[in-house]
Each structure stands twice: as structure tokens, then as C-alpha cells.
Design an enzyme around this catalytic site. Structure first.
Site, PDB file in Angstrom:
ATOM      1  N   GLY A 299       0.540   2.070  -0.801  1.00 24.78           N
ATOM      2  CA  GLY A 299       0.024   3.293  -1.406  1.00 24.78           C
ATOM      3  C   GLY A 299      -1.461   3.148  -1.661  1.00 24.78           C
ATOM      4  O   GLY A 299      -2.026   2.053  -1.540  1.00 24.78           O
TER       5      GLY A 299
ATOM      6  N   GLN B 128      -9.439   4.215  -5.850  1.00 30.68           N
ATOM      7  CA  GLN B 128      -9.546   2.944  -5.118  1.00 30.68           C
ATOM      8  C   GLN B 128     -10.505   3.018  -3.943  1.00 30.68           C
ATOM      9  O   GLN B 128     -10.867   1.991  -3.373  1.00 30.68           O
ATOM     10  CB  GLN B 128      -8.172   2.510  -4.603  1.00 30.68           C
TER      11      GLN B 128
ATOM     12  N   CYS C  80      -1.850  -5.064  -5.269  1.00 30.50           N
ATOM     13  CA  CYS C  80      -2.756  -3.916  -5.269  1.00 30.50           C
ATOM     14  C   CYS C  80      -3.968  -4.240  -4.399  1.00 30.50           C
ATOM     15  O   CYS C  80      -4.529  -5.336  -4.506  1.00 30.50           O
ATOM     16  CB  CYS C  80      -3.193  -3.623  -6.706  1.00 30.50           C
ATOM     17  N   LEU C  81      -4.375  -3.287  -3.560  1.00 29.13           N
ATOM     18  CA  LEU C  81      -5.529  -3.515  -2.678  1.00 29.13           C
ATOM     19  C   LEU C  81      -6.808  -3.743  -3.491  1.00 29.13           C
ATOM     20  O   LEU C  81      -7.748  -4.356  -2.996  1.00 29.13           O
ATOM     21  CB  LEU C  81      -5.731  -2.323  -1.738  1.00 29.13           C
TER      22      LEU C  81
ATOM     23  N   HIS D 292       2.823   3.086 -10.059  1.00 31.97           N
ATOM     24  CA  HIS D 292       1.664   2.229  -9.758  1.00 31.97           C
ATOM     25  C   HIS D 292       0.457   3.080  -9.342  1.00 31.97           C
ATOM     26  O   HIS D 292      -0.641   2.929  -9.876  1.00 31.97           O
ATOM     27  CB  HIS D 292       2.035   1.230  -8.657  1.00 31.97           C
ATOM     28  N   GLU D 293       0.693   4.008  -8.396  1.00 36.15           N
ATOM     29  CA  GLU D 293      -0.428   4.795  -7.866  1.00 36.15           C
ATOM     30  C   GLU D 293      -0.958   5.781  -8.912  1.00 36.15           C
ATOM     31  O   GLU D 293      -2.162   6.007  -9.008  1.00 36.15           O
ATOM     32  CB  GLU D 293      -0.008   5.530  -6.589  1.00 36.15           C
TER      33      GLU D 293
ATOM     34  N   HIS E 187      -3.435   4.488 -11.349  1.00 38.06           N
ATOM     35  CA  HIS E 187      -4.826   4.393 -10.888  1.00 38.06           C
ATOM     36  C   HIS E 187      -5.639   5.635 -11.278  1.00 38.06           C
ATOM     37  O   HIS E 187      -6.817   5.505 -11.609  1.00 38.06           O
ATOM     38  CB  HIS E 187      -4.887   4.224  -9.363  1.00 38.06           C
TER      39      HIS E 187
HETATM   40 NI    NI Z   1      -2.968  -0.384  -6.685  1.00 39.41          NI
END
Ligand code: NI
Length: 175
Positions: free
Chosen positions: A48, A53, A100-101, A142-143, A146
Site C-alpha cells: 500500500g 509517503q 513500511c516503505l 496502516h495506510e 499515514h
Molecule cells: Ni506505511
């Protein structure tokens, strides 16, 4: 266009992102940006991605999981949620691994609500009001964190499970 991913420490990851006015969702600018987010998620093998991000403080999140080596049993179609709002429908929390990226190279165990209500817009500007459970609910939480300026580390009960990916592969899942 592949976008640059913000890493932990960049202030954009800690800001509450601005909602998209619903009548702007179908604009060429927003649609192109969503396409760029999808291209970026594919390039970096993410499950995701949220707009902050990629340094854009707006409330857009995307996700897709299919045949992912880290989540072999999970499947989520390519989905775009705009201005997402989550309501937990249970007090039951389930703990599982997340990465997480924006926090590259690490994994940790994170408790998430097992069942949630999600209200959002899709990329066509349609209003969504759905109930989601399990792994899909985890990815959404999670997303959506952000766009509220939160990362999974903030949700961990303890840092003891925090693991570099190489060690995660070497020593197993410590479950
Ligand atoms: Ni993330």
C-alpha cells in the site's frame, strides 16, 4: 511517473493531510497523481501507499496485494480510498507483522482492529461505506494512519519485536 518516497524523519510524514474536495476527485491532476502513486507502489513492491509517503499531504491511500511473497495467503484488489474515515467495529485487536516503505528495512508486530467500518470516496468520486475484516482491515488501518501523521511504530505495544528484514528471514517470525 515514479515518485520519491519520504522516509521517517521527513516532516510530511507527521502532518495531518488535507482532504480532497469531492468535486476535485475526478480532475486530471488528481487522477494523474493517483496513477503515479500506483506506479510508485508497484516499483517499490509495497502492499500500500499513502500520499504523504510521496511528499503530498493529501488524504489519498492505495493498496494492492496479490501473489505477494510477504503475504502469500492474502489478496486485496487494487483499491483507492480518498478522505478515508475508520470506525472500529470490535474491541478485538490482532497482532501481526508490518513493514513500511517509509521505514525501510524493518518489520514489527502491530496490533490492529480486526473489523472496521470504512467510509471514503473511490477514484470515481463515489461514496463508499463498507465493513472490512482481517488482513484487508490491517492494511487500511496502516495506510489511513499515514494521512493522520502516524506510522506503524506509533501503534506497537513494545519495540521488542522490531527486526531488520534480513534477521527476520534468518531467525523466523518469532511468533
Ligand atoms: Ni506505511
Amino acid at each position: 511517473m515514479i515518485l520519491k518516497v519520504a522516509r521517517l524523519g521527513h516532516p510530511v510524514l507527521r502532518k495531518v493531510a488535507a482532504p480532497i474536495p469531492p468535486d476535485q476527485i475526478t480532475s486530471p491532476e488528481i487522477q494523474q497523481f493517483i496513477d503515479d502513486m500506483i506506479e510508485t507502489m508497484y516499483e517499490y513492491d509495497g502492499a500500500g501507499l499513502a500520499a504523504p509517503q510521496v511528499h503530498v499531504s493529501r488524504q489519498i491511500v492505495i493498496m494492492e496485494v496479490k501473489g505477494h511473497p510477504r503475504y502469500p495467503n492474502a489478496s486485496i484488489p487494487l483499491t483507492v480510498y480518498i478522505n478515508p474515515e475508520i470506525t472500529p467495529l470490535t474491541e478485538e485487536m490482532v497482532e501481526d507483522w508490518e513493514g513500511c516503505l517509509s521505514v525501510p528495512g524493518l518489520r514489527g508486530r502491530v496490533p490492529r482492529y480486526n473489523k472496521i467500518r470504512l467510509q471514503a470516496y473511490d477514484r470515481q468520486g463515489n461514496r463508499l461505506d463498507i465493513v472490512v475484516e482481517g488482513f484487508h482491515a490491517r492494511v487500511i488501518q496502516h495506510e489511513c494512519d499515514h494521512v493522520q501523521g502516524k506510522v506503524y511504530l506509533d501503534r506497537m505495544r513494545s519495540m521488542e519485536s522490531l527486526t531488520f528484514i534480513e534477521e527476520f528471514m534468518k531467525y523466523g517470525r518469532h511468533e
